[in-house]
Design a protein around this motif. Sequence first.
Motif, mmCIF file in Angstrom:
data_model
loop_
_atom_site.group_PDB
_atom_site.id
_atom_site.type_symbol
_atom_site.label_atom_id
_atom_site.label_comp_id
_atom_site.label_asym_id
_atom_site.label_seq_id
_atom_site.Cartn_x
_atom_site.Cartn_y
_atom_site.Cartn_z
ATOM 1 N N THR A 6 52.299 42.705 49.414
ATOM 2 C CA THR A 6 51.232 43.687 49.666
ATOM 3 C C THR A 6 50.265 43.774 48.485
ATOM 4 O OG1 THR A 6 52.384 45.600 48.707
ATOM 5 C CG2 THR A 6 52.861 45.078 51.015
ATOM 6 N N VAL A 7 50.192 42.734 47.677
ATOM 7 C CA VAL A 7 49.277 42.716 46.538
ATOM 8 C C VAL A 7 48.085 41.833 46.902
ATOM 9 C CG1 VAL A 7 48.994 42.182 44.090
ATOM 10 C CG2 VAL A 7 51.197 43.032 44.936
ATOM 11 N N TYR A 8 46.880 42.410 46.825
ATOM 12 C CA TYR A 8 45.669 41.697 47.238
ATOM 13 C C TYR A 8 44.650 41.645 46.106
ATOM 14 C CZ TYR A 8 46.877 41.022 52.119
ATOM 15 O OH TYR A 8 47.471 40.583 53.273
ATOM 16 N N ARG A 9 44.083 40.458 45.948
ATOM 17 C CA ARG A 9 42.919 40.284 45.076
ATOM 18 C C ARG A 9 41.754 39.954 45.991
ATOM 19 N NH1 ARG A 9 44.682 36.411 42.028
ATOM 20 N NH2 ARG A 9 45.284 37.649 40.179
ATOM 21 N N GLY A 10 40.779 40.831 46.038
ATOM 22 C CA GLY A 10 39.744 40.663 47.044
ATOM 23 C C GLY A 10 40.339 40.883 48.420
ATOM 24 N N LEU A 11 40.089 39.946 49.323
ATOM 25 C CA LEU A 11 40.585 40.056 50.697
ATOM 26 C C LEU A 11 41.778 39.150 50.967
ATOM 27 C CD1 LEU A 11 37.103 40.121 52.499
ATOM 28 C CD2 LEU A 11 38.584 42.071 52.017
ATOM 29 N N HIS A 12 42.379 38.614 49.886
ATOM 30 C CA HIS A 12 43.448 37.638 50.069
ATOM 31 C C HIS A 12 44.692 38.034 49.282
ATOM 32 C CE1 HIS A 12 40.595 34.983 52.085
ATOM 33 N NE2 HIS A 12 39.735 35.277 51.116
ATOM 34 N N PRO A 13 45.889 37.789 49.850
ATOM 35 C CA PRO A 13 47.138 38.159 49.171
ATOM 36 C C PRO A 13 47.387 37.307 47.937
ATOM 37 C CG PRO A 13 47.602 36.883 51.160
ATOM 38 C CD PRO A 13 46.135 37.156 51.165
ATOM 39 N N VAL A 14 48.049 37.907 46.965
ATOM 40 C CA VAL A 14 48.434 37.215 45.745
ATOM 41 C C VAL A 14 49.885 36.752 45.907
ATOM 42 C CG1 VAL A 14 48.719 37.409 43.240
ATOM 43 C CG2 VAL A 14 46.882 38.668 44.389
ATOM 44 N N PRO A 15 50.190 35.492 45.614
ATOM 45 C CA PRO A 15 51.576 35.002 45.760
ATOM 46 C C PRO A 15 52.564 35.840 44.956
ATOM 47 C CG PRO A 15 50.059 33.166 45.379
ATOM 48 C CD PRO A 15 49.272 34.418 45.166
ATOM 49 N N ASP A 16 53.756 36.009 45.512
ATOM 50 C CA ASP A 16 54.776 36.838 44.867
ATOM 51 C C ASP A 16 55.084 36.373 43.448
ATOM 52 O OD1 ASP A 16 54.864 38.204 47.221
ATOM 53 O OD2 ASP A 16 56.778 37.379 47.908
ATOM 54 N N LYS A 17 55.174 35.065 43.251
ATOM 55 C CA LYS A 17 55.489 34.540 41.914
ATOM 56 C C LYS A 17 54.440 34.951 40.893
ATOM 57 C CE LYS A 17 58.287 30.519 43.222
ATOM 58 N NZ LYS A 17 58.396 29.022 43.161
ATOM 59 N N GLU A 18 53.191 34.926 41.315
ATOM 60 C CA GLU A 18 52.101 35.319 40.406
ATOM 61 C C GLU A 18 52.180 36.802 40.068
ATOM 62 O OE1 GLU A 18 47.195 35.274 40.252
ATOM 63 O OE2 GLU A 18 48.248 34.020 41.724
ATOM 64 N N VAL A 19 52.514 37.612 41.063
ATOM 65 C CA VAL A 19 52.662 39.056 40.834
ATOM 66 C C VAL A 19 53.784 39.325 39.833
ATOM 67 C CG1 VAL A 19 53.258 41.273 41.900
ATOM 68 C CG2 VAL A 19 51.773 39.665 43.116
ATOM 69 N N ILE A 20 54.915 38.693 40.051
ATOM 70 C CA ILE A 20 56.068 38.880 39.165
ATOM 71 C C ILE A 20 55.742 38.439 37.747
ATOM 72 C CG2 ILE A 20 58.431 38.086 38.715
ATOM 73 C CD1 ILE A 20 58.758 37.915 41.801
ATOM 74 N N ALA A 21 54.978 37.354 37.615
ATOM 75 C CA ALA A 21 54.591 36.878 36.283
ATOM 76 C C ALA A 21 53.642 37.857 35.596
ATOM 77 C CB ALA A 21 53.934 35.506 36.403
ATOM 78 N N MET A 22 52.695 38.418 36.352
ATOM 79 C CA MET A 22 51.714 39.336 35.762
ATOM 80 C C MET A 22 52.339 40.648 35.307
ATOM 81 S SD MET A 22 48.130 39.055 37.865
ATOM 82 C CE MET A 22 48.830 39.150 39.497
ATOM 83 N N TYR A 23 53.325 41.143 36.066
ATOM 84 C CA TYR A 23 53.912 42.449 35.768
ATOM 85 C C TYR A 23 55.313 42.338 35.160
ATOM 86 C CZ TYR A 23 50.012 44.495 38.307
ATOM 87 O OH TYR A 23 48.759 44.869 38.706
ATOM 88 N N ASP A 24 55.695 41.108 34.817
ATOM 89 C CA ASP A 24 57.013 40.874 34.233
ATOM 90 C C ASP A 24 58.098 41.473 35.138
ATOM 91 O OD1 ASP A 24 58.788 39.867 32.383
ATOM 92 O OD2 ASP A 24 58.745 41.659 31.109
ATOM 93 N N GLY A 25 57.967 41.227 36.413
ATOM 94 C CA GLY A 25 58.856 41.791 37.413
ATOM 95 C C GLY A 25 58.039 42.510 38.465
ATOM 96 N N CYS A 26 58.609 43.530 39.058
ATOM 97 C CA CYS A 26 57.913 44.294 40.104
ATOM 98 C C CYS A 26 57.722 45.761 39.747
ATOM 99 C CB CYS A 26 58.685 44.221 41.424
ATOM 100 S SG CYS A 26 58.817 42.555 42.095
ATOM 101 N N HIS A 27 58.263 46.182 38.616
ATOM 102 C CA HIS A 27 58.215 47.593 38.250
ATOM 103 C C HIS A 27 56.955 47.914 37.451
ATOM 104 C CE1 HIS A 27 59.349 51.282 35.939
ATOM 105 N NE2 HIS A 27 59.818 51.614 37.135
ATOM 106 N N VAL A 28 56.323 49.046 37.789
ATOM 107 C CA VAL A 28 55.152 49.525 37.050
ATOM 108 C C VAL A 28 55.591 50.702 36.189
ATOM 109 C CG1 VAL A 28 52.820 50.475 37.210
ATOM 110 C CG2 VAL A 28 53.617 48.823 38.923
ATOM 111 N N PRO A 29 55.517 50.594 34.865
ATOM 112 C CA PRO A 29 55.959 51.685 33.985
ATOM 113 C C PRO A 29 55.204 52.981 34.260
ATOM 114 C CG PRO A 29 55.576 49.670 32.726
ATOM 115 C CD PRO A 29 55.038 49.430 34.105
ATOM 116 N N LEU A 30 55.866 54.081 33.997
ATOM 117 C CA LEU A 30 55.287 55.401 34.246
ATOM 118 C C LEU A 30 53.952 55.576 33.548
ATOM 119 C CD1 LEU A 30 55.556 58.277 35.404
ATOM 120 C CD2 LEU A 30 56.820 58.898 33.337
#
Length: 456
Positions: free
Chosen positions: A76-100
């Motif tokens: 459910t991660v979108y850049r513009g009108l297109h989904p971002v691959p899961d691997k790229e998301v995990i790499a950008m956020y060092d996982g899936c958790h967003v710190p408080l």
Amino acid sequence: MFFKVIPLERNRRKLYCFTIATFDVQSHSLWLSEACYRGLREYEYIPDFVVRGLHYDVQKALLMKIDAFHYIQLGTVYRGLHPVPDKEVIAMYDGCHVPLENMSDFYGKSSHGHTMKQFMDIFSLPEMNLLCSVNDYFMKHNIDYEPVHLYKDVKEAIGDVHVKGIMYRAVEADIENYISYGEQTHAVLKKLYEDGKKMFLITNSPFDFVDRGMNYIVGKDWRDLFDIVIVQADKPGFFNDRRKPFRRVTDKGVLHWDRIHKLEKGKIYKQGNLYEFLRLTGWRGSKVLYFGDHIYSDLADLTLKHGWRTGAIIPELRKEIKIMNTEECVHLMTWLQGLTGLIEHMQVHRDPASQAVVQEWIEEREAMRSQTKDIFNGQFGSLFRTYHNPTYFSRRLSRFADIYMASLSCLLNYDFHHTFFPRRTPLQHESPFWPEQTSAGALKMPFIPHRTKTEE
């Protein structure tokens, strides 16, 4: 009691179009060519692209859905009108958790170091569409841009559409095309009035717009139904800022200078603050039930600081409940729950044959989880759930609203002396005592997880 006019889909499309034009003209931080202006205008508003409650990473220009525990729902991660691959998301956020500290602030805004903005109200739907469309255009044409500047420009353009009255004038000029006639709204307000309830309206809109809308929705006698009417209240500041006094304003918009000693029925008041409102009315605590459609701006302060009862208007409920009652959804949910119980029960068997079956079930479960998301919204799923977990939107809704409903007219289904009792939902350690919610093997569980690995 508060009543909110909900904009129609056409209204949101109009806001999107007006904001595109405003963004073109103002474009404070980005220099755009005439060709770029024309390119942006070619983008159409996509009604079913987004849902409310999404988060936008201002620095990365990513739109996403986050659950109640600050975990990004992959897919459910979108850049513009297109989904971002899961691997790229995990790499950008060092996982899936967003710190408080990176999450949006109390009111869902990106401020004071918070990098996330949460979109919570109905009018945020065209704003999200616009952000995604402009991002999409810039990426397609290899335009180098700063995401923070883009976000601020779109935000200012959206603000100008409201503050300068562009949107109000367009709706007033063609009111039948943009606002639904509210036969049931008039019925519920009249029923409350005849039952002796004291009703008040607090809105950020100017009086002429409110009057035109309410005349159409409720009728020319709408002011007779309300004991107090306050316009241009500047919520949520209205609930916190003690400095702004009330001011009388006539039907023609003429401001009075006299000090306000009491709030009278039939008169219109501008600005003011809640503390003065409480002093002048004496309406305090749990005897007040206040309705709004913005969980933060309308409900949060009243719940946390003043102990009012609050009701959230969530129009998306109609669609979601309709989907939930379809044969497809019932089948998916039932089998998904059953399959989860089977996996939970069978995972203790470590022989190769059993493990192979469990692995097949896990893969089937993953596929079904995606299906359950898609039947609500192909990009972001349900407003209320990220797979099994509640969404961040749901968490805030349950924190700040005592009840929620699709529209105020839902109250017509109940006697006004009806008491809504809270449901005793089981805690994790109580599940053995709730047979209908107990999965196989629950009694043998050595610990109680808040979420499973796959829910993250």
